[in-house]
Design an enzyme around this catalytic site. Structure first.
Site, PDB file in Angstrom:
ATOM      1  N   GLU A  68     -11.305 -33.189 -57.115  1.00  0.00           N
ATOM      2  CA  GLU A  68     -10.197 -33.327 -58.078  1.00  0.00           C
ATOM      3  C   GLU A  68      -9.033 -34.108 -57.466  1.00  0.00           C
ATOM      4  O   GLU A  68      -8.367 -34.883 -58.150  1.00  0.00           O
ATOM      5  CB  GLU A  68      -9.755 -31.936 -58.558  1.00  0.00           C
ATOM      6  CG  GLU A  68     -10.814 -31.318 -59.474  1.00  0.00           C
ATOM      7  CD  GLU A  68     -10.561 -29.849 -59.761  1.00  0.00           C
ATOM      8  OE1 GLU A  68     -10.400 -29.085 -58.781  1.00  0.00           O
ATOM      9  OE2 GLU A  68     -10.514 -29.464 -60.934  1.00  0.00           O
TER      10      GLU A  68
ATOM     11  N   GLY B 178     -11.709 -28.801 -55.549  1.00  0.00           N
ATOM     12  CA  GLY B 178     -10.366 -29.406 -55.526  1.00  0.00           C
ATOM     13  C   GLY B 178     -10.329 -30.687 -54.707  1.00  0.00           C
ATOM     14  O   GLY B 178      -9.467 -31.546 -54.932  1.00  0.00           O
TER      15      GLY B 178
ATOM     16  N   ALA C 284     -10.392 -26.116 -52.918  1.00  0.00           N
ATOM     17  CA  ALA C 284      -9.249 -25.218 -52.743  1.00  0.00           C
ATOM     18  C   ALA C 284      -9.606 -24.231 -51.646  1.00  0.00           C
ATOM     19  O   ALA C 284     -10.776 -24.058 -51.306  1.00  0.00           O
ATOM     20  CB  ALA C 284      -8.982 -24.492 -54.060  1.00  0.00           C
TER      21      ALA C 284
ATOM     22  N   GLU D 121     -17.769 -24.959 -57.783  1.00  0.00           N
ATOM     23  CA  GLU D 121     -17.062 -23.714 -58.120  1.00  0.00           C
ATOM     24  C   GLU D 121     -17.938 -22.708 -58.860  1.00  0.00           C
ATOM     25  O   GLU D 121     -17.818 -21.496 -58.658  1.00  0.00           O
ATOM     26  CB  GLU D 121     -15.820 -24.018 -58.978  1.00  0.00           C
ATOM     27  CG  GLU D 121     -14.709 -24.749 -58.245  1.00  0.00           C
ATOM     28  CD  GLU D 121     -14.780 -26.264 -58.426  1.00  0.00           C
ATOM     29  OE1 GLU D 121     -15.890 -26.819 -58.596  1.00  0.00           O
ATOM     30  OE2 GLU D 121     -13.708 -26.900 -58.369  1.00  0.00           O
TER      31      GLU D 121
HETATM   32  N1  COA Z   1     -11.966 -22.927 -48.409  1.00  0.00           N
HETATM   33  C1  COA Z   1     -11.762 -22.335 -47.239  1.00  0.00           C
HETATM   34  N2  COA Z   1     -12.520 -22.549 -46.151  1.00  0.00           N
HETATM   35  C2  COA Z   1     -13.546 -23.422 -46.287  1.00  0.00           C
HETATM   36  C3  COA Z   1     -13.822 -24.094 -47.486  1.00  0.00           C
HETATM   37  C4  COA Z   1     -12.969 -23.814 -48.597  1.00  0.00           C
HETATM   38  N3  COA Z   1     -13.127 -24.418 -49.780  1.00  0.00           N
HETATM   39  N4  COA Z   1     -14.893 -24.885 -47.307  1.00  0.00           N
HETATM   40  C5  COA Z   1     -15.269 -24.742 -46.038  1.00  0.00           C
HETATM   41  N5  COA Z   1     -14.467 -23.846 -45.405  1.00  0.00           N
HETATM   42  C6  COA Z   1     -14.520 -23.404 -44.019  1.00  0.00           C
HETATM   43  C7  COA Z   1     -15.662 -22.439 -43.782  1.00  0.00           C
HETATM   44  O1  COA Z   1     -15.318 -21.140 -44.179  1.00  0.00           O
HETATM   45  C8  COA Z   1     -15.853 -22.583 -42.292  1.00  0.00           C
HETATM   46  O2  COA Z   1     -14.852 -21.853 -41.629  1.00  0.00           O
HETATM   47  P1  COA Z   1     -15.219 -20.902 -40.372  1.00  0.00           P
HETATM   48  O3  COA Z   1     -15.817 -21.839 -39.354  1.00  0.00           O
HETATM   49  O4  COA Z   1     -13.930 -20.310 -39.974  1.00  0.00           O
HETATM   50  O5  COA Z   1     -16.242 -19.929 -40.895  1.00  0.00           O
HETATM   51  C9  COA Z   1     -15.576 -24.063 -42.060  1.00  0.00           C
HETATM   52  O6  COA Z   1     -14.803 -24.494 -43.166  1.00  0.00           O
HETATM   53  C10 COA Z   1     -16.820 -24.910 -41.981  1.00  0.00           C
HETATM   54  O7  COA Z   1     -17.585 -24.679 -43.142  1.00  0.00           O
HETATM   55  P2  COA Z   1     -19.121 -24.221 -43.117  1.00  0.00           P
HETATM   56  O8  COA Z   1     -19.418 -23.580 -44.432  1.00  0.00           O
HETATM   57  O9  COA Z   1     -19.413 -23.450 -41.885  1.00  0.00           O
HETATM   58  O10 COA Z   1     -19.845 -25.660 -43.006  1.00  0.00           O
HETATM   59  P3  COA Z   1     -21.295 -26.029 -43.530  1.00  0.00           P
HETATM   60  O11 COA Z   1     -21.589 -27.373 -42.991  1.00  0.00           O
HETATM   61  O12 COA Z   1     -22.279 -24.944 -43.251  1.00  0.00           O
HETATM   62  O13 COA Z   1     -21.176 -26.141 -45.120  1.00  0.00           O
HETATM   63  C11 COA Z   1     -20.100 -26.778 -47.188  1.00  0.00           C
HETATM   64  C12 COA Z   1     -20.357 -27.124 -45.710  1.00  0.00           C
HETATM   65  C13 COA Z   1     -19.116 -27.785 -47.734  1.00  0.00           C
HETATM   66  C14 COA Z   1     -21.428 -26.896 -47.966  1.00  0.00           C
HETATM   67  C15 COA Z   1     -19.540 -25.320 -47.299  1.00  0.00           C
HETATM   68  O14 COA Z   1     -18.441 -25.189 -46.411  1.00  0.00           O
HETATM   69  C16 COA Z   1     -19.060 -24.940 -48.678  1.00  0.00           C
HETATM   70  O15 COA Z   1     -19.872 -24.673 -49.563  1.00  0.00           O
HETATM   71  N6  COA Z   1     -17.715 -24.876 -48.864  1.00  0.00           N
HETATM   72  C17 COA Z   1     -17.114 -24.425 -50.085  1.00  0.00           C
HETATM   73  C18 COA Z   1     -17.181 -25.488 -51.156  1.00  0.00           C
HETATM   74  C19 COA Z   1     -16.609 -24.955 -52.457  1.00  0.00           C
HETATM   75  O16 COA Z   1     -17.133 -24.039 -53.070  1.00  0.00           O
HETATM   76  N7  COA Z   1     -15.484 -25.564 -52.886  1.00  0.00           N
HETATM   77  C20 COA Z   1     -14.816 -25.182 -54.100  1.00  0.00           C
HETATM   78  C21 COA Z   1     -13.780 -24.157 -53.800  1.00  0.00           C
HETATM   79  S1  COA Z   1     -13.048 -23.491 -55.276  1.00  0.00           S
END
Ligand code: COA
Length: 243
Positions: free
Chosen positions: A97, A94, A51, A117
């Site tokens: 999901e 999500g 999400a 999450e």
């Molecule tokens: N919601 C909003 N933005 C998200 C996102 C999410 N769930 N997941 C990634 N992004 C965005 C990041 O903020 C970043 O944006 P920016 O460049 O404007 O800062 C971009 O996507 C790239 O992500 P980044 O974190 O820089 O890539 P990474 O390779 O270092 O890490 C992940 C990848 C997937 C490990 C990391 O993005 C992450 O942990 N995301 C969240 C996952 C999560 O908790 N999902 C459940 C949400 S309830």
């Protein structure tokens, strides 16, 4: 039909807008008699990384409980035709999901699946806590949900979460191949089959068996059911009309 979640700069985070676009394209696919199956994948490094966290931060509980967002999600969940997830990269929160709403899940060998999450003070709220234990058992689902650590596609396959792991450059080809096979079947019958198999995850066995019987009887009313039987008896390929 191939649908690609296309918000790669945010790892296809599922904003309300993105869910809305997906819902609209699925509605088109459902109405189109020429579409027998849909493949869903993501552009870039992710299938979908969950999400939209920025939206959650901004709007608090409204971002989750927004009736429009929930109804978009419900309509994706209710899509009647077969849906294949081609998980090309991260399928987190999500994003996982959403993949779990698909009927067949394939993943590239570079994909990571998980429910992170808990690391941000939350837990899966779009079906993850209910669907995961049904698929992988209580202990492994708890491990995923409570640690938030992602798993590899190879482990996901061993646990029965996905059906095939493929080299990244073969993923879409294989997903489209399976979709092509499904599309050759009757567009009238595959939704019945999908509904029946889904009932297995949703109903106790005795009720599921009754549901299966009802659906089988309903399907007898279709042209294609009769045509399939006739074609077999006449030793010729069936000419399905999708009705
Ligand atoms: N919601 C909003 N933005 C998200 C996102 C999410 N769930 N997941 C990634 N992004 C965005 C990041 O903020 C970043 O944006 P920016 O460049 O404007 O800062 C971009 O996507 C790239 O992500 P980044 O974190 O820089 O890539 P990474 O390779 O270092 O890490 C992940 C990848 C997937 C490990 C990391 O993005 C992450 O942990 N995301 C969240 C996952 C999560 O908790 N999902 C459940 C949400 S309830």
């Amino acid at each position: 039909m191939l649908l690609t979640l296309n918000r790669p700069d945010k790892l296809n985070a599922l904003s309300k807008a993105l869910l809305g676009e997906l819902e609209a394209h699925l509605a088109e696919a459902e109405a189109d008699p020429g579409t027998g199956c849909v493949v869903l994948t993501g552009a870039g490094r992710a299938f979908a990384a969950g999400a939209d966290i920025s939206d959650m931060l901004e709007r608090g509980v409204d971002s989750y409980a927004d009736p429009e967002r929930l109804s978009r999600w419900a309509r994706i969940e209710g899509f009647r035709k077969p849906l294949i997830a081609a998980i090309n990269g991260y399928a987190l929160g999500g994003g996982l999901e959403l993949a779990l709403l698909c009927d067949i899940l394939l993943a590239s060998d570079t994909a990571k699946l998980g429910t992170p999450e808990i690391k941000i003070g939350s837990f899966p709220g779009d079906g993850g806590t209910q669907r995961l234990p049904r698929l992988v058992g209580n202990s492994f689902a708890m491990q995923m949900v409570l640690t938030g650590e992602p798993i590899t596609a190879e482990l996901a396959e061993r646990k029965g979460l996905i059906s095939e792991v493929l080299p990244a450059d073969r993923l879409l080809e294989r997903a489209l191949e399976i979709a092509g096979q499904i599309a050759q079947r009757s567009v009238a019958i595959t939704p019945y089959a999908k509904t029946a198999v889904r009932a297995a995850a949703e109903l106790p066995l005795a009720e599921g068996l009754l549901r299966e019987r009802e659906l089988t009887i309903e399907a007898f009313e279709t042209h294609d059911r009769v045509e399939g039987l006739r074609a077999f008896a006449e030793k010729r390929p069936a000419k399905f009309k999708g009705k």
